[in-house]
Motif scaffolding. Structure first.
Motif, short mmCIF file in Angstrom:
data_model
loop_
_atom_site.label_atom_id
_atom_site.label_comp_id
_atom_site.label_asym_id
_atom_site.label_seq_id
_atom_site.Cartn_x
_atom_site.Cartn_y
_atom_site.Cartn_z
N ARG A 1 0.85 -1.19 0.00
CA ARG A 1 0.00 0.00 0.00
C ARG A 1 0.88 1.23 0.00
NH1 ARG A 1 -5.08 0.35 3.22
NH2 ARG A 1 -6.03 2.25 2.52
N PHE B 1 -7.15 0.96 -9.74
CA PHE B 1 -7.46 0.18 -8.53
C PHE B 1 -7.18 1.03 -7.30
CE2 PHE B 1 -6.30 -2.64 -5.05
CZ PHE B 1 -7.36 -3.51 -5.06
N GLN B 2 -8.07 0.96 -6.33
CA GLN B 2 -7.86 1.68 -5.08
C GLN B 2 -7.92 0.72 -3.90
OE1 GLN B 2 -10.31 5.19 -4.80
NE2 GLN B 2 -8.47 6.28 -4.25
N TRP B 3 -7.02 0.92 -2.98
CA TRP B 3 -6.97 0.03 -1.81
C TRP B 3 -8.19 0.23 -0.93
CZ3 TRP B 3 -3.19 -3.10 0.93
CH2 TRP B 3 -2.17 -3.54 0.09
N PRO B 4 -8.71 -0.86 -0.34
CA PRO B 4 -9.81 -0.70 0.61
C PRO B 4 -9.34 0.01 1.87
CG PRO B 4 -9.06 -2.97 0.56
CD PRO B 4 -8.33 -2.26 -0.53
N GLU B 5 -10.31 0.58 2.57
CA GLU B 5 -9.94 1.35 3.76
C GLU B 5 -9.61 0.43 4.94
OE1 GLU B 5 -12.94 4.20 4.58
OE2 GLU B 5 -12.53 5.28 2.72
N PRO C 1 -4.46 6.25 -8.35
CA PRO C 1 -5.17 4.97 -8.44
C PRO C 1 -4.77 4.11 -9.63
CG PRO C 1 -6.71 6.81 -8.53
CD PRO C 1 -5.38 7.39 -8.32
N ASP D 1 0.08 5.20 -0.26
CA ASP D 1 -1.01 6.17 -0.36
C ASP D 1 -0.71 7.33 -1.29
OD1 ASP D 1 -2.85 4.87 1.19
OD2 ASP D 1 -2.03 5.63 3.06
#
Lengths: 258, 210
Positions: free
Chosen positions: B33, B105-109, B39, B35
């Motif tokens: 990950r 793609f976006q990482w889940p929270e 994305p 940040d």
């Protein structure tokens, strides 16, 4: 030499003093006028520089700012907006396979613990090459997912759960080892069978016309030979089965990396 | 049959796939990950032997993820000590690759409810570790923690408060011990003797003074 500098700064000062919005009256402008003498800082004695560089000491690296205040020096700079785009990720995106489920970051330790035992060699001996190969790749994916979970757990400092992930990884590794063991064993069996076939005059390994297996004692002495013939037949069947598996694996298109 | 259909439906990527077949690889790819990345980018920790093409084909063949570009660098790690010993060693370098994705793609929270991971206990443990480490380093520097320089504990504060009250006479001290009655007579005699002594002593200086 001194006049243009003085003039320029004077204009700069004027521009600063001038109303920024057009609606101001004359009286208001006068009230907000700059102090009477604007030349005082300019009268300060300057060190003479040999090269006469007008921009001496002005640096963006050290943030010195301009030598004289500019027309917009009094206007505060706008701050950039904190913009983090939120996008909608496809449910079927391949990268979700690095996570326990689409949209789920981590398993809880109890969820991680809920797994079975690794595959044993005994069970894997009965499986075909296709099964073993696909199981291997499933294990690969699982290990990638576990490694991702471990890294994320460490980064986010979410709490405990490292031990459970490690145990699960060990189970997957054991399965992979068993697959390798079963395949190696199969290969050795095939090699032995090939050796036996080479020394057997009844088997034609060279290829060419006719059958590969030409038993001499086919019809005569059937009763006498029955015992070992049955054994031999079973052996050769085994060998051919193993042989078939291996050759299949070579012809099958496998996932490629480079 | 279903496999064949899916293979047919799957379009080929825009890049040229590798031809070398790898049957039983032992690689572990870690999705990291980051940040700060947009994305359409993803970061991976790959084995040192991996090349950019390897990762590109690996992601395509195994995860059906199309990649347009790959950046890579080798991250050297700092010298570290083996836990519990004084042996210094250089950990193996890591290869980090950042890929540009065809589909974003976006990482889940991160989950907010951390009860399942026992976050409280974890934090306490971390705190304790840090405290111990600090004490250890101070000990090695011969800076022993002095009681007078420590911040006052709750117990000590209470004690000093009580002492002040006793000094001012608000609280009378007693140790709540019941004495044997045989001592009563002796105690009385002792007090009487004391009183008589004081009386006999007191008048003398008064006489002498004038």
């Amino acid at each position: 030499m001194a006049t243009p500098v003085a003039l320029r700064s004077y204009y700069g000062r004027l521009a600063q003093v001038k109303p920024l919005s057009g609606g101001l009256g004359v009286g208001q402008t006068a009230a907000r006028a700059a102090p009477f003498s604007t030349t005082a800082p300019l009268c300060k004695r300057k060190r003479s520089t040999k090269d006469g560089n007008k921009k001496r000491g002005v640096s963006t690296i050290y943030r010195s700012g301009p030598r004289e205040p500019l027309s917009m020096s009094s206007i505060p700079l706008p701050k950039p907006r904190q913009f983090e785009p939120k996008i909608k990720v496809d449910e079927k995106h391949g990268l979700w396979e690095f996570f326990p489920a689409p949209g789920k970051l981590l398993w809880t330790p109890t969820e991680t613990e809920e797994h079975g035992r690794p595959w044993t060699v005994e069970e894997l001996r009965k499986k075909s090459w296709e099964d073993l190969h696909s199981l291997w790749w499933v294990c690969c994916k699982e290990r990638n997912r576990l490694a991702t979970s471990v890294a994320e757990l460490e980064r986010s400092k979410l709490g405990f759960g490292n031990r459970e992930l490690e145990l699960r990884d060990q189970a997957v590794k054991k399965t992979m080892k068993a697959i390798r063991f079963a395949l190696t064993e199969r290969f050795y069996t095939w090699e032995d069978a090939m050796d036996v076939a080479r020394s057997d005059p009844e088997i034609n390994l060279e290829g060419g016309e006719g059958e590969a297996y030409n038993p001499e004692a086919y019809e005569e002495d059937v009763d006498e030979v029955k015992g070992w013939a049955a054994e031999d037949a079973a052996k050769s069947a085994d060998a051919s089965e193993v042989d078939g598996n291996i050759t299949k694996s070579e012809s099958r298109p496998a996932p490629q990396a480079s | 049959m279903a496999e064949a259909v899916s293979v047919a439906a799957r379009q080929l990527p825009k890049f040229k796939l590798g031809k070398k077949q790898v049957f039983l690889p032992n690689h572990v790819i870690t999705f990291l990950r980051k940040d700060h990345l947009p994305p359409n980018e993803a970061c991976f920790h790959v084995p040192l032997t991996f090349t950019k093409f390897d990762l590109r084909d690996y992601l395509w063949n195994l995860y059906n993820v199309e990649v347009t570009k790959v950046r890579s660098y080798v991250k050297e790690l700092p010298l570290t000590q083996k836990p519990g010993t004084r042996m210094w060693y250089r950990p193996r370098a890591q290869k980090i690759m950042t890929v540009q994705l065809a589909k974003p793609f976006q990482w889940p929270e991160v989950p907010t409810n951390t009860e399942a991971w026992n976050k409280e206990m974890f934090d306490l443990r971390e705190e304790k570790y840090e405290e111990n480490n600090k004490a250890q380093t101070e000990k090695q520097k011969m800076q022993l923690p002095m009681k007078s320089r420590q911040p006052l504990t709750h117990e000590r504060k209470e004690l000093s408060k009580l002492a002040k009250q006793m000094m001012s006479g608000d609280v009378k001290w007693s140790n709540d011990v019941v004495l044997d009655p045989k001592w009563d007579n002796i105690l009385e005699q002792a007090t009487q003797q004391k009183q008589t002594k004081e009386e006999s002593k007191d008048p003398e200086p008064q006489e002498k003074k004038p």
